[in-house]
Write an enzyme that holds these catalytic residues in place. Structure first.
Site: not given
Length: 378
Positions: A107, A233
């Site tokens: 992240c 994603g």
């Protein structure tokens, strides 16, 4: 080309994984993606904060609810404290909350990296090792995998060291997003880095992530890098049917083996998505409001009109959403403009890091209050 991969006792066939995405990969969206895939592949939850999990935060406990048909159940955890990560993993194993655990070291958002988490953490090699050791020890046989980026920036690459540490600590597989934290989602993903990682850690599966916008991209990545699978994603935002195309491609029917939907079919999926969100949140209005962020992704490339698009994005009930969708020219075929990149694309960001974070890569101290502002799903 490998058609399946193993995560411990679980076979992932085709070797396609839905990437965890904050606010996106909740149970309703996973349901849609899984249905289009015919139940094949692996679909991972939103990021779950280990501290919130062990404290049984109400929002977090909702986020880890899986639909009955979800097998294997896959949770992604975020944590920076080996003890807390170990407790969270043991809780999952002891209470049968999931069948697979993925650890987030990729992240790039500031509220995570400024506390030494996400893509910042692998820079601290001993701390990474301690977290992985605690997770694998607490898993009770559940497969533990890792998702990471190349590093903080081009001057602080960590993925090869992190890959070797992961192998040494018993991690089952590694997924690499071919960007640094500084790139966020800008520029092009470095598929060569995925190939280098595969060469460096031949003992376990390596999955590639980054710039997979179509089934053809997935096949090209596997051929170009030798990776064992792909993680999808942003390419599926507003396109859960991409997983049908991926299944068709890996089954040998070629990219485009799944027919592109008309706008009428897209509208039906949109309405079902919003309905599923309402059921999951136990509040129809909240579900429709949560769905608003998906409108632009679903309608990308279609002739909608700015005013109607705006009204769709502020709908607050299923009836209102359904009525607005009926105002569209639903006979439209799938547009060329709907293909290609979608989602965030900003790049070359300064990575928010704790003071002195880059001074010593072998410092394994856990920052005080490192998890206090890290929220599950974000």
């Amino acid at each position: 080309m490998t058609q399946q991969l193993s995560y411990g006792p679980h076979t992932v066939d085709p070797p396609v994984v839905l990437a965890p995405m904050a606010g996106i990969t909740n149970a309703p969206f996973r349901t849609l993606c899984r249905e289009f895939a015919g139940g094949r592949g692996l679909f991972v939850s939103e990021m779950i904060t280990t501290r919130a999990l062990v404290e049984r935060n109400a929002k977090t406990m909702r986020l880890i609810r899986f639909a009955a048909a979800e097998k294997p159940r896959s949770i992604q955890l975020y944590g920076v404290d080996p003890q807390t990560v170990g407790r969270a993993v043991r809780m999952i194993a002891d209470e049968d909350l999931a069948d697979h655990i993925d650890l987030n070291f990729g992240c790039p958002v500031p509220k995570v990296t400024r506390r030494g988490g996400g893509s910042a953490l692998p820079y601290k090699r001993p701390l990474l090792r301690a977290i992985l050791r605690a997770a694998v020890a607490g898993a009770g046989g559940l497969p533990v995998t890792v998702k990471m980026r190349k590093g903080i920036d081009e001057d602080h690459l960590t993925y090869l060291d992190a890959g070797r540490i992961a192998v040494e600590e018993g991690v089952t597989a590694i997924a690499l997003h071919g960007r640094t934290a500084a790139q966020h989602y800008g520029g092009e993903a470095d598929w060569e880095a995925i190939a280098r990682l595969k060469e460096a850690v031949p003992e376990i599966p390596v999955l590639g992530n980054g710039d997979i916008w179509s089934a053809g991209d997935a096949l090209r990545m596997m051929r170009a890098t030798g990776c064992d699978g792909v993680v999808v994603g942003r390419g599926c935002l507003g396109r859960p049917w991409l997983f049908a195309d991926l299944v068709a491609a890996f089954d040998g029917r070629g990219p485009g083996g799944y027919a592109r939907p008309t706008l009428r079919e897209v509208a039906e999926v949109m309405l079902r998505h919003a309905r599923l969100l309402g059921e999951w949140l136990e509040d129809e209005s909240r579900g429709v409001i949560d769905f608003r962020k998906h409108v632009a992704w679903y309608t990308k490339g279609f002739s909608v009109g700015s005013e109607l698009r705006r009204r769709l994005a502020v709908a607050s009930s299923l009836a209102e959403l359904a009525a607005l969708l009926e105002e569209l020219d639903l006979s439209q075929e799938w547009p060329v403009g709907a293909e290609g990149p979608r989602g965030r694309t900003s790049g070359k960001n300064r990575v928010a890091l704790p003071d002195g974070w880059l001074d010593d890569p072998y410092d394994e101290a856990v920052l005080d209050a490192a998890e206090e502002c890290a929220i599950s799903g974000g």
